[in-house]
Design an enzyme around this catalytic site. Structure first.
Site, short mmCIF file in Angstrom:
data_model
loop_
_atom_site.label_atom_id
_atom_site.label_comp_id
_atom_site.label_asym_id
_atom_site.label_seq_id
_atom_site.Cartn_x
_atom_site.Cartn_y
_atom_site.Cartn_z
CG MET A 54 5.99 -7.12 4.55
SD MET A 54 4.25 -6.73 4.75
CE MET A 54 4.29 -5.03 5.28
CB VAL A 55 10.44 -3.74 3.72
CG1 VAL A 55 11.32 -3.14 2.64
CG2 VAL A 55 9.10 -3.02 3.78
CE1 TYR A 70 8.05 4.16 11.21
CE2 TYR A 70 6.52 5.31 9.77
CZ TYR A 70 7.45 4.31 9.97
OH TYR A 70 7.77 3.47 8.94
CE LYS A 91 10.99 4.65 8.77
NZ LYS A 91 12.09 3.78 8.30
#
Ligand code: GDP
Length: 318
Positions: free
Chosen positions: A15-16, A137, A141
């Site tokens: 999507m990004v 996650y 990040k």
């Protein structure tokens, strides 16, 4: 940024990444470099090094990541921490070795502590414990943010980290077991309307609050950073307003035209109670999101219907 720069969009099918490619193309950057997963496995360190040695990349947009909603994060934490750590380490290190000066790393607002003062400022990073449903996650990040910072300090690179709030838009994931809330509810409302259902099930209590940014706004913010020669730091990207999951469900039902009842499934987790980003750092530089939530959901719903017209629920999951 030089108009002829060779810009590698890692993760261009997501999507990004796909929003970045659309935006760069529209802005007239002719040298956008992409590789499918089959062509270049970003978890393969040697392959990533070879790619950077031969491709003469000037700018990297690191949007490749293992992503998912609350259930996927809570049940498959090993995949989320391992794949994200390896992709970030491989790409950032190989980019530095190939003398790539500029890189934008994309994270997520879940890097911030669970019980953060709201709205969340960038400096709240690592000030208290994380939300347990997505801590694996988030740790990966956070490592990406720290990689950029460390390489900038030691090697004088110009690597910046953008932390978008919850994203939605074209090429989102509509699989109900791994998607985020907005695409999940869009699909559920669509199917409930078509099937004439009396109710729609929303996970959790409906009280958590979330902020939603259209992915085209994130792509616009990225170009803004590149064109304004921002060379280091961590930047929140959001709209500066949030709403409850119940209000989001109501807005989606309105756009889709589903008039049944909302049922809340308390057996599903709520996750973090609120994560509203403080977006003043980017605002002070002159950037603001422009796509309103209802307008953005309506556009996303049109794309969803076009893409999935005539497909069965089973086909959507494939
Ligand atoms: P989060 O922002 O990391 O918590 O990820 P999600 O977007 O998956 O979930 C946000 C909130 O929406 C949580 O409180 C979920 O319980 C809630 N939610 C309500 N219905 C759904 C649904 O159908 N799918 C998902 N993924 N979340 C839902």
């Amino acid at each position: 940024m030089n108009q002829q720069a060779r810009i590698f969009v890692a993760g261009h099918r997501g999507m990004v990444g796909s929003a970045l490619v659309r935006q760069l193309t529209a802005a007239g950057y002719p040298n956008v470099v992409t590789r499918s997963h089959a062509e270049l496995d970003l978890t393969d360190q040697a392959a990533v090094q070879r790619f950077f040695e031969t491709e003469r990349i000037d700018v990297v947009l690191l949007a490749a990541a293992r992503v998912g909603g609350i259930l996927a994060n809570a049940t498959r934490p090993a995949e989320f921490i391992y794949q994200n750590l390896v992709i970030e380490a491989n790409v950032i290190h190989a980019a530095y070795r190939a003398q790539v000066e500029r890189l934008v790393f994309f994270g997520s607002s879940c890097i911030y502590p669970k019980q953060c003062p709201q709205p969340i400022r960038e400096e709240y990073l690592l000030t208290s414990p994380l939300e347990p449903t997505n801590d694996a996650y988030a740790i990966a990040k956070i490592a990406g943010v720290k990689l950029c910072d460390a390489y900038n300090r030691q090697y004088n690179t110009q690597y910046v980290a953008l932390m978008p709030t919850n994203l939605y838009g074209p090429n989102d994931n509509y699989d109900l077991t791994s998607s985020h809330v907005l695409p999940a509810l869009l699909r559920k409302a669509h199917e409930a309307r078509l099937g004439g259902a009396a109710s729609l099930t929303v996970w959790g209590s409906g009280t958590p609050r979330r902020e939603f940014l259209h992915v085209d706004d994130l792509a616009a913010a990225t170009l803004f950073m590149l064109e304004h020669n921002v060379t280091e730091g961590l930047f929140n990207v959001g709209v500066g307003e949030d709403l409850s999951i119940r209000e989001l469900a109501e807005c989606i039902c309105k756009v889709v035209g589903f008039e049944g009842e909302l049922v809340f499934d308390a057996s599903k987790p709520d996750g973090t109670p609120r994560k509203l980003l403080d977006v003043s750092r980017l605002a002070q530089m002159g950037w603001h999101a422009t796509i309103g939530l209802e307008e953005g959901i309506a556009a996303t719903y049109r794309e969803f219907v076009e893409l999935h017209a005539g497909s069965s629920a089973a086909a959507l999951q494939a």
